[in-house]
Scaffold this active site. Sequence first.
Site, PDB file in Angstrom:
ATOM      1  N   SER A  75      -1.951  13.735  -3.080  1.00 37.92           N
ATOM      2  CA  SER A  75      -0.540  14.078  -2.988  1.00 37.92           C
ATOM      3  C   SER A  75       0.089  13.107  -2.001  1.00 37.92           C
ATOM      4  O   SER A  75      -0.436  12.902  -0.900  1.00 37.92           O
ATOM      5  CB  SER A  75      -0.367  15.525  -2.528  1.00 37.92           C
ATOM      6  OG  SER A  75       0.961  15.933  -2.785  1.00 37.92           O
ATOM      7  N   GLU A  76       1.215  12.510  -2.400  1.00 37.43           N
ATOM      8  CA  GLU A  76       1.726  11.357  -1.646  1.00 37.43           C
ATOM      9  C   GLU A  76       2.242  11.696  -0.249  1.00 37.43           C
ATOM     10  O   GLU A  76       2.483  10.796   0.546  1.00 37.43           O
ATOM     11  CB  GLU A  76       2.787  10.598  -2.464  1.00 37.43           C
ATOM     12  CG  GLU A  76       4.049  11.382  -2.771  1.00 37.43           C
ATOM     13  CD  GLU A  76       3.968  12.103  -4.107  1.00 37.43           C
ATOM     14  OE1 GLU A  76       2.844  12.384  -4.571  1.00 37.43           O
ATOM     15  OE2 GLU A  76       5.035  12.407  -4.677  1.00 37.43           O
ATOM     16  N   ASN A  77       2.387  12.983   0.062  1.00 37.48           N
ATOM     17  CA  ASN A  77       2.766  13.315   1.439  1.00 37.48           C
ATOM     18  C   ASN A  77       1.592  13.181   2.401  1.00 37.48           C
ATOM     19  O   ASN A  77       1.778  13.307   3.608  1.00 37.48           O
ATOM     20  CB  ASN A  77       3.369  14.724   1.514  1.00 37.48           C
ATOM     21  CG  ASN A  77       2.412  15.792   1.042  1.00 37.48           C
ATOM     22  OD1 ASN A  77       1.765  15.635   0.007  1.00 37.48           O
ATOM     23  ND2 ASN A  77       2.298  16.852   1.790  1.00 37.48           N
ATOM     24  N   GLY A  78       0.380  12.922   1.858  1.00 33.76           N
ATOM     25  CA  GLY A  78      -0.701  12.579   2.774  1.00 33.76           C
ATOM     26  C   GLY A  78      -1.982  13.378   2.688  1.00 33.76           C
ATOM     27  O   GLY A  78      -2.589  13.677   3.716  1.00 33.76           O
ATOM     28  N   SER A 138      -0.818   6.500   2.528  1.00 28.82           N
ATOM     29  CA  SER A 138      -0.743   7.176   1.236  1.00 28.82           C
ATOM     30  C   SER A 138      -0.229   6.208   0.161  1.00 28.82           C
ATOM     31  O   SER A 138      -0.769   6.133  -0.939  1.00 28.82           O
ATOM     32  CB  SER A 138       0.191   8.381   1.340  1.00 28.82           C
ATOM     33  OG  SER A 138       0.284   9.034   0.096  1.00 28.82           O
TER      34      SER A 138
END
Lengths: 233, 217
Positions: free
Chosen positions: B45-48, B87
């Site tokens: 997930s690109e938020n980390g 990320s």
Amino acid sequence: MINKKVANVAEALHGVEDDMTFMFGGFGLSGIPENAISQLVKLGVKGLTCISNNAGVDDFGLGLLLQQRQIKKMISSYVGENDEFERQMLSGELDVELIPQGTLAERCRAAQAGFPAIYTPAGFGTEVAEGKETREFDGKMHVLEYAFKADFAFVKAWKGDEAGNLIFKGTARNFNPNMCGAAKITVAEVEELLPVGALDPNHIHIPGIFVKRIFKGETYEKRIEQRTVRPRP
Amino acid sequence: MLDKTGIAKRIAKEVKDGYYVNLGIGIPTLVANYVREDIDVEFQSENGVLGMGPFPFEGDEDPDIINAGKQTITTLPGASFFDSSMSFSMIRGQHVDLTILGAMEVAENGDIANWKIPGRMVKGMGGAMDLVASAENIIVAMMHTNKRGESKLLKQCSLPLTGVGCVKKIVTNLAVLEVTPQGFKLLERAPDVSVEDIKAATEGHLIVEGDIPEMDV
């Protein structure tokens, strides 16, 4: 040890003025500098340019600064979930620059790392690239994006020590490490502020050199935006 | 014809052993529920976070552990957390094997539009532009037509673009299609959907070669 500790949020925000550019860590409401935001509301500084992935919700996060009309311009990748934001944007009171999330992170990191600009493939061929320099590398087109220039970076970490070393927790890390040292003054607020020596140097995410001032946040609400659960078996 | 769950189930078959996968919001999120259990896959997930698990049990929600949709999540053994720059290093650096995302429009040359409708409230592109500009393997999950019954598979996108020439495969409620230099190549039909139905719902150039098998979902 160079001591970065300041007594409270008021001291931490010393020097903020109208019309400045600020960076705020956080993704949604996770990992936002809640205490710095509250203090900015209290100080009432206006005409702010805010670099932040999101713009909070109506009554929390950067939404609190929007309510008081303190923000002139938002630079973000995603700004949903905020009616007041929408109203100010559509009425033209608020200037909004939407940029890709990875570009936002890298423009922060570039400022931190001393790169004047970076090339990214993100946004090529879209309106995000309009008016920007483009260049081909290995057969693929890229867009030139400049490092941000900001007066203050407000970040939030889980634990920190008086030397300014920081450790983040979970996905509350997000943009916070990338903004440390990316502005003239980096202010870190932490849930736990420890004496030097209490943190294992192996576990430090951001070395204190990137942090100018550190303080222990008085309270953390840590509001959840989308509470999703499954039933216990 | 498939519903949203059916689209997710069909896309889940594209997820292979050893893949790192980024799932967009909406139908793509459902894909995680239908991936075979005998293969090793990690969701980014690109938020980390890499190694996302299911939603937490009631009472176990942690405001510091969320996904890109801002939903509370859990992590699986082997998971890791990282900052936003790292990320997108995973994404831009093509370390993520498969990206699944939704779209408002896809053009026959692989252009995608999914972030902005002029004149309406614009929420932003989030990580979508970074994802489509760099991912080598992009599957779009969407309904074949919009709420007004108009085709979303077009000769040319009418909405502002998210990325150019990047979509490789599309799974809709009617069909599985591959984006080729000649146009949309029909690979599979949804159950009880005819090639004629798909032709009627596709504005862009549709390539039909030989017998088109029915999807296995």
